[in-house]
Scaffold this motif. Sequence first.
Motif, mmCIF file in Angstrom:
data_model
loop_
_atom_site.group_PDB
_atom_site.id
_atom_site.type_symbol
_atom_site.label_atom_id
_atom_site.label_comp_id
_atom_site.label_asym_id
_atom_site.label_seq_id
_atom_site.Cartn_x
_atom_site.Cartn_y
_atom_site.Cartn_z
ATOM 1 N N GLY A 1 0.303 -1.286 0.017
ATOM 2 C CA GLY A 1 -0.618 0.048 0.179
ATOM 3 C C GLY A 1 0.966 1.371 -0.168
ATOM 4 O O GLY A 1 0.530 2.197 -0.346
ATOM 5 N N THR A 2 1.579 1.587 0.794
ATOM 6 C CA THR A 2 3.072 2.398 0.769
ATOM 7 C C THR A 2 3.293 3.252 -0.559
ATOM 8 O O THR A 2 3.278 4.211 -1.418
ATOM 9 C CB THR A 2 3.963 2.117 1.940
ATOM 10 O OG1 THR A 2 3.295 1.197 3.393
ATOM 11 C CG2 THR A 2 4.550 4.084 2.327
ATOM 12 N N SER B 1 1.210 4.713 -3.087
ATOM 13 C CA SER B 1 0.545 6.072 -2.294
ATOM 14 C C SER B 1 2.272 6.611 -2.824
ATOM 15 O O SER B 1 1.686 7.167 -3.314
ATOM 16 C CB SER B 1 0.612 5.938 -0.826
ATOM 17 O OG SER B 1 -0.638 4.782 -0.726
ATOM 18 N N GLY C 1 1.830 7.088 -6.487
ATOM 19 C CA GLY C 1 0.582 8.133 -7.169
ATOM 20 C C GLY C 1 0.654 9.291 -7.077
ATOM 21 O O GLY C 1 1.161 10.200 -7.860
ATOM 22 N N ALA C 2 2.108 9.511 -5.546
ATOM 23 C CA ALA C 2 2.611 11.268 -5.479
ATOM 24 C C ALA C 2 3.928 11.093 -5.918
ATOM 25 O O ALA C 2 4.060 12.426 -6.526
ATOM 26 C CB ALA C 2 3.187 10.993 -3.791
ATOM 27 N N ALA D 1 -2.786 10.470 -9.490
ATOM 28 C CA ALA D 1 -2.827 10.308 -8.392
ATOM 29 C C ALA D 1 -4.737 10.004 -8.423
ATOM 30 O O ALA D 1 -4.836 9.182 -6.878
ATOM 31 C CB ALA D 1 -3.340 12.145 -8.108
ATOM 32 N N GLY E 1 -3.663 5.845 -6.642
ATOM 33 C CA GLY E 1 -3.701 6.556 -5.231
ATOM 34 C C GLY E 1 -4.675 5.860 -4.293
ATOM 35 O O GLY E 1 -4.459 5.626 -2.998
ATOM 36 N N GLY F 1 -3.341 2.105 -3.765
ATOM 37 C CA GLY F 1 -2.699 2.166 -2.433
ATOM 38 C C GLY F 1 -3.551 1.989 -1.177
ATOM 39 O O GLY F 1 -3.588 0.798 0.404
ATOM 40 N N ALA F 2 -4.619 3.000 -1.003
ATOM 41 C CA ALA F 2 -5.277 2.497 0.042
ATOM 42 C C ALA F 2 -6.167 1.902 0.530
ATOM 43 O O ALA F 2 -6.242 1.651 1.624
ATOM 44 C CB ALA F 2 -6.486 4.071 0.078
ATOM 45 N N LEU G 1 -3.670 -0.316 2.600
ATOM 46 C CA LEU G 1 -3.391 -0.017 4.080
ATOM 47 C C LEU G 1 -4.704 -0.190 4.938
ATOM 48 O O LEU G 1 -5.167 -0.929 5.665
ATOM 49 C CB LEU G 1 -3.240 1.266 4.135
ATOM 50 C CG LEU G 1 -2.174 2.124 2.922
ATOM 51 C CD1 LEU G 1 -1.902 3.407 3.503
ATOM 52 C CD2 LEU G 1 -0.796 0.746 3.922
ATOM 53 N N THR H 1 -13.215 0.992 1.890
ATOM 54 C CA THR H 1 -12.316 0.653 -0.098
ATOM 55 C C THR H 1 -13.853 1.211 -0.971
ATOM 56 O O THR H 1 -13.442 2.017 -1.872
ATOM 57 C CB THR H 1 -12.324 -0.799 0.125
ATOM 58 O OG1 THR H 1 -11.245 -1.472 1.095
ATOM 59 C CG2 THR H 1 -11.439 -1.325 -0.881
#
Lengths: 121, 160
Positions: free
Chosen positions: A16-17, A20, A23-24, A40, A44, A47-48, A51, A70
Amino acid sequence: MEIIWPILALVLVLTGTFFSIIGALGLVRLPDVYTRLHAAGKVGVFGAAFLAGAAALITPSVLGKAVILTALLVIAGPVVSHALASAAYRLGTPVQRATRDDLAVARERRLAMRDSMDSPV
Amino acid sequence: MLAHLRLTLICWLIYLAVTANFELSNLVVGLLIGLAIATILRPESQPLSLRRLPAVLFNLAKYTAWLGVDIIRNGIRVARIVLDPKLPIRPGIIAIQAGMKSELGVALSAHAITVTPGEQVVEIGDDGVMYVHCLDVVTSAEGAEEAQRKRRAMLERIFE
């Protein structure tokens, strides 16, 4: 067997990290609005979701929250990125480095058709 | 009345999933909130045959799984593109014929495309053509028609 869940959760947290960060990173590296929305808006969300899955594995009581979160992300995320992309296109933001643009072709054809109908015979 | 009850039940289940608290007081509060939402929204009743429900749920699960695999595969592809020092993108907009009559069908097709990393619907024409912006036009254009056919078949099995 008890040890497997924390390890699985760790893997999910790392995945997930990773997404993320992607995405950034994509938001910074990609050239224009449309390509940035890909990074993004979608990667992103992806990734969420991982998590949220990890949180559900570590504390099972939040499973319901993770599933609902989700689902809401998956339903609402595309709507947001579509709205932004559509607004950008209507405002005439150019598609950078476009190799093909079927929408511009269709739009021109429609405009040409309207002009030919409007023109006095 | 049936639609009202169904909406109440769905809201109640979502409330219970989010709060994860099965004490009697919380059950009652959730039921009241569900009833209030259903009263405000006034859902239109539509025929629901219980006989078809298992098939619909099965197809829905299949569709969700297919979508999940698609999202993960394309997520990895986009991650590769972003991490590549040369940034090998070939952006562009392609037209995909949705091939569905109902607005719900077109909307859900557009949702499925947009939720996939690397592709997103920018505009939908009056004739049901979706204009899709792709991070990599060449790869996306190859499989687009085939993927839409598959998507349409699955969606039609759920909402016909």
